[in-house]
Design a protein around this motif. Sequence first.
Motif, mmCIF file in Angstrom:
data_model
loop_
_atom_site.group_PDB
_atom_site.id
_atom_site.type_symbol
_atom_site.label_atom_id
_atom_site.label_comp_id
_atom_site.label_asym_id
_atom_site.label_seq_id
_atom_site.Cartn_x
_atom_site.Cartn_y
_atom_site.Cartn_z
ATOM 1 N N GLY A 38 34.506 99.507 -101.114
ATOM 2 C CA GLY A 38 35.167 99.433 -102.411
ATOM 3 C C GLY A 38 34.644 100.463 -103.382
ATOM 4 N N CYS A 39 33.360 100.787 -103.287
ATOM 5 C CA CYS A 39 32.781 101.823 -104.149
ATOM 6 C C CYS A 39 33.383 103.187 -103.817
ATOM 7 C CB CYS A 39 31.264 101.859 -104.003
ATOM 8 S SG CYS A 39 30.417 100.469 -104.794
ATOM 9 N N LEU A 40 33.671 103.413 -102.531
ATOM 10 C CA LEU A 40 34.312 104.670 -102.136
ATOM 11 C C LEU A 40 35.688 104.794 -102.787
ATOM 12 C CD1 LEU A 40 34.471 106.288 -98.644
ATOM 13 C CD2 LEU A 40 36.568 105.927 -99.918
ATOM 14 N N THR A 41 36.486 103.733 -102.712
ATOM 15 C CA THR A 41 37.834 103.813 -103.271
ATOM 16 C C THR A 41 37.803 103.980 -104.789
ATOM 17 O OG1 THR A 41 38.002 101.397 -103.396
ATOM 18 C CG2 THR A 41 38.815 102.454 -101.399
ATOM 19 N N ASN A 42 36.865 103.311 -105.462
ATOM 20 C CA ASN A 42 36.759 103.454 -106.918
ATOM 21 C C ASN A 42 36.299 104.852 -107.310
ATOM 22 O OD1 ASN A 42 37.630 100.873 -107.595
ATOM 23 N ND2 ASN A 42 35.579 100.007 -107.467
ATOM 24 N N ALA A 43 35.334 105.391 -106.578
ATOM 25 C CA ALA A 43 34.852 106.744 -106.870
ATOM 26 C C ALA A 43 35.960 107.762 -106.625
ATOM 27 C CB ALA A 43 33.635 107.068 -106.000
ATOM 28 N N LYS A 44 36.732 107.546 -105.568
ATOM 29 C CA LYS A 44 37.838 108.455 -105.260
ATOM 30 C C LYS A 44 38.892 108.403 -106.367
ATOM 31 C CE LYS A 44 40.402 107.465 -101.698
ATOM 32 N NZ LYS A 44 40.888 107.392 -100.289
ATOM 33 N N GLU A 45 39.144 107.218 -106.880
ATOM 34 C CA GLU A 45 40.110 107.069 -107.969
ATOM 35 C C GLU A 45 39.643 107.826 -109.213
ATOM 36 O OE1 GLU A 45 43.573 105.581 -109.876
ATOM 37 O OE2 GLU A 45 42.984 105.614 -107.771
ATOM 38 N N GLU A 46 38.360 107.699 -109.517
ATOM 39 C CA GLU A 46 37.809 108.398 -110.678
ATOM 40 C C GLU A 46 37.803 109.914 -110.477
ATOM 41 O OE1 GLU A 46 34.003 106.968 -111.859
ATOM 42 O OE2 GLU A 46 34.774 105.025 -112.535
ATOM 43 N N ALA A 47 37.677 110.352 -109.213
ATOM 44 C CA ALA A 47 37.626 111.783 -108.922
ATOM 45 C C ALA A 47 39.014 112.413 -108.855
ATOM 46 C CB ALA A 47 36.881 112.027 -107.614
ATOM 47 N N GLY A 48 40.048 111.615 -109.053
ATOM 48 C CA GLY A 48 41.397 112.164 -109.020
ATOM 49 C C GLY A 48 42.171 111.825 -107.771
ATOM 50 N N GLY A 49 41.586 110.969 -106.906
ATOM 51 C CA GLY A 49 42.355 110.449 -105.786
ATOM 52 C C GLY A 49 42.127 111.056 -104.425
ATOM 53 N N SER A 50 41.136 111.936 -104.271
ATOM 54 C CA SER A 50 40.963 112.511 -102.936
ATOM 55 C C SER A 50 39.550 113.032 -102.717
ATOM 56 C CB SER A 50 41.952 113.660 -102.705
ATOM 57 O OG SER A 50 41.668 114.741 -103.567
ATOM 58 N N PHE A 51 39.102 112.932 -101.456
ATOM 59 C CA PHE A 51 37.906 113.590 -100.953
ATOM 60 C C PHE A 51 38.340 114.465 -99.782
ATOM 61 C CE2 PHE A 51 35.445 109.773 -102.616
ATOM 62 C CZ PHE A 51 34.849 110.482 -103.645
ATOM 63 N N GLU A 52 37.514 115.454 -99.458
ATOM 64 C CA GLU A 52 37.829 116.312 -98.322
ATOM 65 C C GLU A 52 37.737 115.550 -97.004
ATOM 66 O OE1 GLU A 52 38.806 119.654 -98.005
ATOM 67 O OE2 GLU A 52 39.263 119.335 -100.122
ATOM 68 N N LYS A 53 36.678 114.752 -96.849
ATOM 69 C CA LYS A 53 36.473 113.959 -95.639
ATOM 70 C C LYS A 53 35.896 112.616 -96.041
ATOM 71 C CE LYS A 53 36.343 115.243 -91.739
ATOM 72 N NZ LYS A 53 37.271 115.165 -90.579
ATOM 73 N N GLU A 54 36.228 111.569 -95.259
ATOM 74 C CA GLU A 54 35.705 110.228 -95.508
ATOM 75 C C GLU A 54 35.361 109.572 -94.176
ATOM 76 O OE1 GLU A 54 38.573 107.964 -97.694
ATOM 77 O OE2 GLU A 54 39.009 109.603 -99.083
ATOM 78 N N TRP A 55 34.236 108.839 -94.170
ATOM 79 C CA TRP A 55 33.834 108.096 -92.980
ATOM 80 C C TRP A 55 33.397 106.691 -93.362
ATOM 81 C CZ3 TRP A 55 32.099 113.062 -94.015
ATOM 82 C CH2 TRP A 55 32.495 114.084 -93.127
ATOM 83 N N VAL A 56 33.585 105.774 -92.451
ATOM 84 C CA VAL A 56 33.067 104.417 -92.568
ATOM 85 C C VAL A 56 32.360 104.089 -91.261
ATOM 86 C CG1 VAL A 56 34.765 103.598 -94.251
ATOM 87 C CG2 VAL A 56 35.313 103.507 -91.801
ATOM 88 N N LYS A 57 31.726 102.916 -91.204
ATOM 89 C CA LYS A 57 31.028 102.504 -89.983
ATOM 90 C C LYS A 57 31.913 101.592 -89.132
ATOM 91 C CE LYS A 57 26.734 104.177 -90.137
ATOM 92 N NZ LYS A 57 25.578 103.284 -90.083
ATOM 93 N N ASP A 58 31.910 101.865 -87.837
ATOM 94 C CA ASP A 58 32.577 100.971 -86.907
ATOM 95 C C ASP A 58 31.777 99.678 -86.821
ATOM 96 O OD1 ASP A 58 34.511 100.467 -84.574
ATOM 97 O OD2 ASP A 58 32.555 100.204 -83.625
ATOM 98 N N HIS A 59 32.451 98.538 -87.061
ATOM 99 C CA HIS A 59 31.737 97.257 -87.133
ATOM 100 C C HIS A 59 31.156 96.850 -85.781
ATOM 101 C CE1 HIS A 59 30.782 93.663 -89.437
ATOM 102 N NE2 HIS A 59 31.106 92.935 -88.386
ATOM 103 N N SER A 60 31.727 97.347 -84.708
ATOM 104 C CA SER A 60 31.234 96.981 -83.377
ATOM 105 C C SER A 60 30.008 97.791 -82.963
ATOM 106 C CB SER A 60 32.347 97.181 -82.341
ATOM 107 O OG SER A 60 33.445 96.342 -82.607
ATOM 108 N N SER A 61 30.030 99.089 -83.255
ATOM 109 C CA SER A 61 28.971 99.981 -82.775
ATOM 110 C C SER A 61 28.031 100.460 -83.866
ATOM 111 C CB SER A 61 29.600 101.208 -82.105
ATOM 112 O OG SER A 61 30.308 101.989 -83.064
ATOM 113 N N ASN A 62 28.413 100.286 -85.138
ATOM 114 C CA ASN A 62 27.661 100.803 -86.287
ATOM 115 C C ASN A 62 27.586 102.326 -86.277
ATOM 116 O OD1 ASN A 62 26.406 100.314 -88.755
ATOM 117 N ND2 ASN A 62 24.345 100.267 -87.868
ATOM 118 N N GLU A 63 28.573 102.972 -85.628
ATOM 119 C CA GLU A 63 28.665 104.428 -85.610
ATOM 120 C C GLU A 63 29.685 104.884 -86.644
ATOM 121 O OE1 GLU A 63 26.835 106.487 -83.796
ATOM 122 O OE2 GLU A 63 25.757 104.840 -82.809
ATOM 123 N N TRP A 64 29.497 106.120 -87.148
ATOM 124 C CA TRP A 64 30.432 106.659 -88.134
ATOM 125 C C TRP A 64 31.770 106.992 -87.481
ATOM 126 C CZ3 TRP A 64 29.318 105.993 -93.004
ATOM 127 C CH2 TRP A 64 27.977 105.969 -93.431
#
Length: 208
Positions: free
Chosen positions: A97-123
């Motif tokens: 949620g912090c990523l989406t809020n920061a992206k909104e404040e930055a104008g709606g976009s980042f060059e690249k985004e990653w999250v963690k896979d819940h099964s493997s904890n890998e990006w």
Amino acid sequence: MNKKYMKISMVSVLSAMVLGACGSGDTEEEQNGNEDNGQQGSSEQGAGVADASEPREPEEDEVCMYCNMNIPHDEDSVFTAQAVTEDGERVFFDDSGCLTNAKEEAGGSFEKEWVKDHSSNEWIEAETAHVVEDSEFNSPMGYGYAFFEEEADAEEYVLSDTAEAADWQSVEEDGIERAGGGEEMDHEGHGEEESGHDHEENGTHDDH
């Protein structure tokens, strides 16, 4: 005198040729060294560009770009996210949620985004991740979303009584609603009524 002069001249010519050959060798060696250095510099620059397109683990003292809380390195790290801004800056988030809020404040976009896979904890890449919401998820800021690289893993997890399939639009709407004046999340992930989502001071997440 003429013969002596001729001998001296020949010696001088030979000496000049030897010195010239030595000097030429040094120059070639230096040129090779400069070429190697140039190639090494190009390789390093290329590696830097490649690194910007790949995820990396946060430093021990890394803090969330949005709420300024420390990025967790324990079991809560599975809820973290990271991105690269349009300026090439690497930023981390303790919760999606912090990523989406920061992206909104930055104008709606980042060059690249990653999250963690819940099964493997890998990006994994955020845009292709399968989203699941679970009321039992005690994520750092309480958003309660997890991400899966494989759709089958997400579908299997949704079989849980408390989980349901979601999408990034849900995450973004949830974040915007909380930031706009609805529900403020404490460090345990529990809701608190506030006038808005004020950014936290630097600190650590409470133990769960």
